[in-house]
Design a protein around this motif. Sequence first.
Motif, short mmCIF file in Angstrom:
data_model
loop_
_atom_site.label_atom_id
_atom_site.label_comp_id
_atom_site.label_asym_id
_atom_site.label_seq_id
_atom_site.Cartn_x
_atom_site.Cartn_y
_atom_site.Cartn_z
N HIS A 99 0.81 -1.21 0.00
CA HIS A 99 0.00 0.00 0.00
C HIS A 99 0.85 1.26 0.00
N GLY A 100 2.08 1.13 -0.44
CA GLY A 100 2.92 2.31 -0.56
C GLY A 100 4.29 2.10 0.05
N GLU A 101 5.28 2.81 -0.49
CA GLU A 101 6.63 2.75 0.05
C GLU A 101 7.30 4.10 -0.13
N GLN A 102 8.32 4.33 0.68
CA GLN A 102 9.07 5.58 0.58
C GLN A 102 10.54 5.30 0.88
N TYR A 103 11.41 5.79 0.00
CA TYR A 103 12.85 5.72 0.24
C TYR A 103 13.21 6.81 1.24
N GLN A 104 14.10 6.50 2.16
CA GLN A 104 14.35 7.37 3.31
C GLN A 104 15.55 8.29 3.16
N ALA A 105 16.39 8.08 2.14
CA ALA A 105 17.51 9.00 1.92
C ALA A 105 16.95 10.40 1.64
N PRO A 106 17.56 11.45 2.19
CA PRO A 106 17.01 12.81 2.01
C PRO A 106 16.75 13.18 0.55
N TRP A 107 17.63 12.77 -0.36
CA TRP A 107 17.44 13.13 -1.76
C TRP A 107 16.33 12.33 -2.44
N TYR B 7 2.87 2.55 -7.54
CA TYR B 7 1.82 2.73 -8.56
C TYR B 7 1.57 4.19 -8.91
N TYR B 8 2.38 5.10 -8.35
CA TYR B 8 2.07 6.52 -8.45
C TYR B 8 3.20 7.35 -9.08
N THR B 9 4.12 6.69 -9.76
CA THR B 9 5.22 7.42 -10.39
C THR B 9 4.69 8.32 -11.51
N GLY B 10 5.56 9.13 -12.05
CA GLY B 10 5.15 10.09 -13.07
C GLY B 10 4.60 9.46 -14.33
N THR B 11 4.97 8.20 -14.61
CA THR B 11 4.49 7.53 -15.81
C THR B 11 3.20 6.74 -15.57
N SER B 12 2.72 6.72 -14.35
CA SER B 12 1.47 6.02 -14.04
C SER B 12 0.28 6.86 -14.50
N GLY B 13 -0.89 6.25 -14.51
CA GLY B 13 -2.09 6.98 -14.90
C GLY B 13 -2.36 8.17 -14.00
N ILE B 14 -2.22 8.01 -12.69
CA ILE B 14 -2.48 9.12 -11.78
C ILE B 14 -1.40 10.18 -11.91
N GLY B 15 -0.15 9.76 -12.12
CA GLY B 15 0.94 10.72 -12.31
C GLY B 15 0.69 11.60 -13.53
N HIS C 236 -7.42 3.88 -20.80
CA HIS C 236 -6.83 2.79 -20.03
C HIS C 236 -5.31 2.89 -20.15
N ILE C 237 -4.62 3.13 -19.03
CA ILE C 237 -3.16 3.29 -19.03
C ILE C 237 -2.51 2.16 -18.25
N ASP C 238 -1.79 1.30 -18.96
CA ASP C 238 -0.96 0.26 -18.34
C ASP C 238 0.47 0.80 -18.25
N ASP C 239 0.97 0.89 -17.05
CA ASP C 239 2.34 1.37 -16.85
C ASP C 239 3.20 0.20 -16.41
N TYR C 240 3.60 -0.61 -17.38
CA TYR C 240 4.39 -1.80 -17.09
C TYR C 240 5.87 -1.51 -17.22
N LYS C 241 6.67 -2.38 -16.62
CA LYS C 241 8.12 -2.29 -16.78
C LYS C 241 8.51 -2.99 -18.06
N PRO D 163 13.86 0.95 -9.66
CA PRO D 163 13.48 0.20 -8.45
C PRO D 163 12.28 0.79 -7.73
N ILE D 164 11.94 2.05 -8.00
CA ILE D 164 10.84 2.67 -7.25
C ILE D 164 9.50 2.50 -7.94
N LYS D 165 9.48 1.89 -9.09
CA LYS D 165 8.26 1.79 -9.89
C LYS D 165 7.66 0.39 -9.78
N SER D 166 6.34 0.33 -9.63
CA SER D 166 5.60 -0.93 -9.69
C SER D 166 4.65 -0.87 -10.88
N PRO D 167 4.47 -1.97 -11.60
CA PRO D 167 3.50 -1.96 -12.70
C PRO D 167 2.12 -1.58 -12.19
#
Length: 324
Positions: A95-103, A111-119, A264-269, A276-280
């Motif tokens: 249900h979500g993840e976050q990388y913890q390095a400041p940058w 599921y929410y990267t810039g290439t996803s439907g919601i992005g 319909h937007i399929d954002d597959y790898k 590594p931060i993207k999920s289909p």
Amino acid sequence: VAPVVLPSYYEVALILVAVAVLLAVAGHLWSRRALVIGLAGVLGSIGIVHLNVANDRLDSLWMGRNFYGSLKVRSYEAPDSDNYHRRLVHGAILHGEQYQAPWAKHFATTYYTGTSGIGRAIDVKENASPAIRVGMIGLGVGTIATYGRKNDVFRFYEIDPQVPLVAMEYFSYLKDSEAVIDIVLGDARLSIEREQPQSYDVLAVDAFSGDAIPAHLITREAVQLFRRHLAEGGILAYHVSNRYLDLAPVLGTIAKAEKMTALHIDDYKGVGDDNPIKSPSTWVLLAEKPETLAPIQQWGKEPVEKPEWRMWTDDYHNLFQVLR
């Protein structure tokens, strides 16, 4: 947030102990060899359960359960690593993840990267206006709040009261967002029914990643309700990534009946995509007019039509029909 609680493994262990007791009581009816084998199997199962609990605790920052199921916050990689990240898991569903390095903390993931439907939906609206309103049914860790800019409003609807507490304590998307953040607790459809029109530029429905879906959010009447809360040119975005169910045609049928345009937007790898931060993910975007979705038309397609499928309404839905 509540401290770590005992997960269901212990309940399983207690059941197995009860079985062992029953085996011992009934032992006079069994041969000694059968009884020994039975007890060994039960005790071995208890050992496996204990190991699973121990492994869970090794990388779990928090575990809890309530009426809505079990939640875990898990950590991955060494805390001083650039790849150190945390995930919120509901049962077996991410249900979500976050990388913890400041940058890396401000990157939208899964599921929410810039290439996803919601992005892409949020991007097209932010390019057209200095301030937008976004509604999100389903909070998760609040990932899309990272898209929020000053003067934007991001309003989240969440049914599980534990989720906002966990999202605020173990993740920083909500705290770090420049947008105004609102969280509404309770069933999203009931909450939205009680509200005045919200004029959302994007209203996202993100409740279908598990094997048990809230069908009342994906009916013709639900779409009619949600579209009343869209601003002119607004986008209604459904996240329909699902292991077992093909929900995109359901929305295509509803969109056609409501004379809305659907994408319909399929954002597959793809090959060589090792992000590594993207999920289909699979999203279906609905809008009143084709020109609303025209800027992102190239990234999607019309939902596949299933004329033999009956349209989902508040009085009818058929999960067997949409099994993959």
